[in-house]
Design a protein around this motif. Sequence first.
Motif, PDB file in Angstrom:
ATOM      1  N   TYR A  51     -13.539  54.602  48.537  1.00  0.00           N
ATOM      2  CA  TYR A  51     -12.914  55.559  49.439  1.00  0.00           C
ATOM      3  C   TYR A  51     -12.001  56.528  48.688  1.00  0.00           C
ATOM      4  N   PRO A  52     -12.564  57.383  47.834  1.00  0.00           N
ATOM      5  CA  PRO A  52     -11.744  58.363  47.095  1.00  0.00           C
ATOM      6  C   PRO A  52     -11.123  59.393  48.036  1.00  0.00           C
ATOM      7  N   LYS A  53      -9.790  59.514  47.986  1.00  0.00           N
ATOM      8  CA  LYS A  53      -9.074  60.396  48.906  1.00  0.00           C
ATOM      9  C   LYS A  53      -8.444  61.605  48.228  1.00  0.00           C
ATOM     10  N   ASN A  54      -8.310  61.581  46.904  1.00  0.00           N
ATOM     11  CA  ASN A  54      -7.748  62.747  46.238  1.00  0.00           C
ATOM     12  C   ASN A  54      -8.220  62.753  44.792  1.00  0.00           C
ATOM     13  N   ILE A  55      -8.094  63.910  44.161  1.00  0.00           N
ATOM     14  CA  ILE A  55      -8.520  64.079  42.773  1.00  0.00           C
ATOM     15  C   ILE A  55      -7.612  65.127  42.137  1.00  0.00           C
ATOM     16  N   PHE A  56      -7.179  64.876  40.899  1.00  0.00           N
ATOM     17  CA  PHE A  56      -6.332  65.858  40.225  1.00  0.00           C
ATOM     18  C   PHE A  56      -6.539  65.788  38.719  1.00  0.00           C
ATOM     19  N   LEU A  57      -6.214  66.891  38.058  1.00  0.00           N
ATOM     20  CA  LEU A  57      -6.316  67.009  36.609  1.00  0.00           C
ATOM     21  C   LEU A  57      -4.964  66.716  35.980  1.00  0.00           C
ATOM     22  N   SER A  60      -6.079  65.778  29.497  1.00  0.00           N
ATOM     23  CA  SER A  60      -7.534  65.842  29.302  1.00  0.00           C
ATOM     24  C   SER A  60      -8.289  64.965  30.282  1.00  0.00           C
ATOM     25  N   PHE A  61      -7.590  64.503  31.327  1.00  0.00           N
ATOM     26  CA  PHE A  61      -8.188  63.525  32.237  1.00  0.00           C
ATOM     27  C   PHE A  61      -8.396  64.094  33.637  1.00  0.00           C
ATOM     28  N   LEU A  62      -9.340  63.475  34.300  1.00  0.00           N
ATOM     29  CA  LEU A  62      -9.581  63.691  35.713  1.00  0.00           C
ATOM     30  C   LEU A  62      -9.215  62.384  36.400  1.00  0.00           C
ATOM     31  N   VAL A  63      -8.280  62.433  37.337  1.00  0.00           N
ATOM     32  CA  VAL A  63      -7.772  61.219  37.981  1.00  0.00           C
ATOM     33  C   VAL A  63      -8.167  61.227  39.452  1.00  0.00           C
ATOM     34  N   VAL A  64      -8.749  60.126  39.907  1.00  0.00           N
ATOM     35  CA  VAL A  64      -9.157  59.992  41.311  1.00  0.00           C
ATOM     36  C   VAL A  64      -8.290  58.934  41.975  1.00  0.00           C
ATOM     37  N   PHE A  65      -7.733  59.285  43.137  1.00  0.00           N
ATOM     38  CA  PHE A  65      -6.967  58.327  43.925  1.00  0.00           C
ATOM     39  C   PHE A  65      -7.893  57.671  44.941  1.00  0.00           C
ATOM     40  N   ASN A  66      -7.974  56.336  44.895  1.00  0.00           N
ATOM     41  CA  ASN A  66      -8.817  55.584  45.813  1.00  0.00           C
ATOM     42  C   ASN A  66      -7.944  54.757  46.740  1.00  0.00           C
ATOM     43  N   GLU A  67      -8.036  55.062  48.030  1.00  0.00           N
ATOM     44  CA  GLU A  67      -7.099  54.492  48.986  1.00  0.00           C
ATOM     45  C   GLU A  67      -7.277  52.993  49.199  1.00  0.00           C
ATOM     46  N   LYS A  68      -8.492  52.488  49.065  1.00  0.00           N
ATOM     47  CA  LYS A  68      -8.764  51.096  49.427  1.00  0.00           C
ATOM     48  C   LYS A  68      -8.904  50.167  48.221  1.00  0.00           C
ATOM     49  N   MET A  69      -8.476  50.630  47.058  1.00  0.00           N
ATOM     50  CA  MET A  69      -8.539  49.808  45.858  1.00  0.00           C
ATOM     51  C   MET A  69      -7.228  49.058  45.645  1.00  0.00           C
ATOM     52  N   ASP A  70      -7.288  47.916  44.967  1.00  0.00           N
ATOM     53  CA  ASP A  70      -6.064  47.217  44.585  1.00  0.00           C
ATOM     54  C   ASP A  70      -5.386  47.900  43.399  1.00  0.00           C
ATOM     55  N   THR A  71      -6.186  48.665  42.620  1.00  0.00           N
ATOM     56  CA  THR A  71      -5.649  49.529  41.581  1.00  0.00           C
ATOM     57  C   THR A  71      -6.014  50.953  41.977  1.00  0.00           C
ATOM     58  N   GLY A  88      -2.060  51.758  38.228  1.00  0.00           N
ATOM     59  CA  GLY A  88      -1.366  51.833  39.509  1.00  0.00           C
ATOM     60  C   GLY A  88      -1.732  50.682  40.418  1.00  0.00           C
ATOM     61  N   SER A  89      -1.354  49.471  40.042  1.00  0.00           N
ATOM     62  CA  SER A  89      -1.695  48.289  40.831  1.00  0.00           C
ATOM     63  C   SER A  89      -0.890  48.239  42.122  1.00  0.00           C
ATOM     64  N   ARG A  90      -1.470  47.546  43.094  1.00  0.00           N
ATOM     65  CA  ARG A  90      -0.769  47.321  44.352  1.00  0.00           C
ATOM     66  C   ARG A  90       0.277  46.223  44.136  1.00  0.00           C
ATOM     67  N   GLY A  91       1.523  46.506  44.408  1.00  0.00           N
ATOM     68  CA  GLY A  91       2.586  45.529  44.197  1.00  0.00           C
ATOM     69  C   GLY A  91       3.947  46.178  44.248  1.00  0.00           C
ATOM     70  N   GLU A  92       4.963  45.470  43.839  1.00  0.00           N
ATOM     71  CA  GLU A  92       6.324  45.985  43.902  1.00  0.00           C
ATOM     72  C   GLU A  92       7.002  46.022  42.538  1.00  0.00           C
ATOM     73  N   GLY A  93       6.218  45.932  41.467  1.00  0.00           N
ATOM     74  CA  GLY A  93       6.768  46.019  40.122  1.00  0.00           C
ATOM     75  C   GLY A  93       7.088  47.454  39.739  1.00  0.00           C
ATOM     76  N   PRO A  94       7.668  47.684  38.543  1.00  0.00           N
ATOM     77  CA  PRO A  94       8.080  49.022  38.107  1.00  0.00           C
ATOM     78  C   PRO A  94       6.941  50.046  38.100  1.00  0.00           C
ATOM     79  N   GLY A  95       5.741  49.637  37.689  1.00  0.00           N
ATOM     80  CA  GLY A  95       4.625  50.569  37.653  1.00  0.00           C
ATOM     81  C   GLY A  95       3.655  50.390  38.794  1.00  0.00           C
ATOM     82  N   ASP A  96       4.057  49.653  39.819  1.00  0.00           N
ATOM     83  CA  ASP A  96       3.179  49.353  40.947  1.00  0.00           C
ATOM     84  C   ASP A  96       3.424  50.316  42.110  1.00  0.00           C
TER      85      ASP A  96
END
Length: 336
Positions: A51-57, A60-71, A88-96
């Motif tokens: 379920y990709p919901k957004n995409i941004f540059l 040198s990378f193309l990043v896709v945001f997937n709403e239903k992933m755990d990462t 970008g893991s699902r959680g409450e840590g510093p990088g989550d």
Amino acid sequence: MNDMRKILVYVILLASLSACSVKPTVELYDSFNMTGALVGENHTIPPVMLYPKNIFLKDSFLVVFNEKMDTFFQVFDRVNFAYKYSFGSRGEGPGDFILPASQLVANNPDETIVLDMNRLKKISFENAQPLISDLKFSGIQPFYNGLIKLADSLYVCDANLEEEYEYVFVYPDGELKKWGVYPEGIERFGDLLSRNQAYSKIKIAHPSGKYFAAFYTNSRRLRIYDVCGSMLHDIELNVLSGEQEISLEAEKRYIHAIAVYATEDYIYTLNLDMTPQDIYARKQFPSLQIFSWEGKPLKQYKLDRYISAFTVDEDRQILYGVFAEDESSIYTFNMK
């Protein structure tokens, strides 16, 4: 002499306040300066998206945001589309992330900011690896709808759906200022909630943060504001498909702009221009519509396939897109 100076200062102050409050005349356009078509190219990727919901540059990378992933974020090479890794893991840590919003708070060469409930997280890359840092944010509400960043640590978001006002400024010291008048009153709709739902919108800030544009989803209308909340342009498009007056019945309303991206000179919008029934029947494909920062409709490109989120590489004149219901493809469109 002192009295004369006081009077002069008062007149100047009154004039400046009046200038800030003047509502511009509605500007009506009945066509785009140029129309054309864009042919998409399909780039098949491994089964790493859901379920990709957004995409941004970013770099040198193309990043896709997937709403239903755990990462939530999947990283690809922006040229050959090779999959690199996820972060970008699902959680409450510093990088989550707990519940990141699909619409970015800011996305420009300087910074990419994601809203995670009422927290702001900045995404950057160093030595080809993602860095996620928390940003200082004065907001105290549990969540913010449509939050975008303006200049000098000022943010603007949508007011509550049952508010009389349309927007809220969030100042660096935590102060909230409600402001903005909807295009029409509640007489036709009967109550604030119904009117406000009919005038849902998507917003985008100029890279400088000095002004922003708001596109109404169910209306061929857009407005451009500065950081004082003064309306600079009020634009109506008399362009088919669509109708000038929003239908009182939600299922009969046209759905226009669903995604937006901005650069120094242009605003790009992805538009359906169909009713829900037309969308379900796949009556037509979306279009890319390009506006100036004065709100003038410049170009409209009909696409040859469905996408639901996009970004633009202006230097290479490439449009990148993903479709929420297609988890195996990234699309490119050559705009040269």
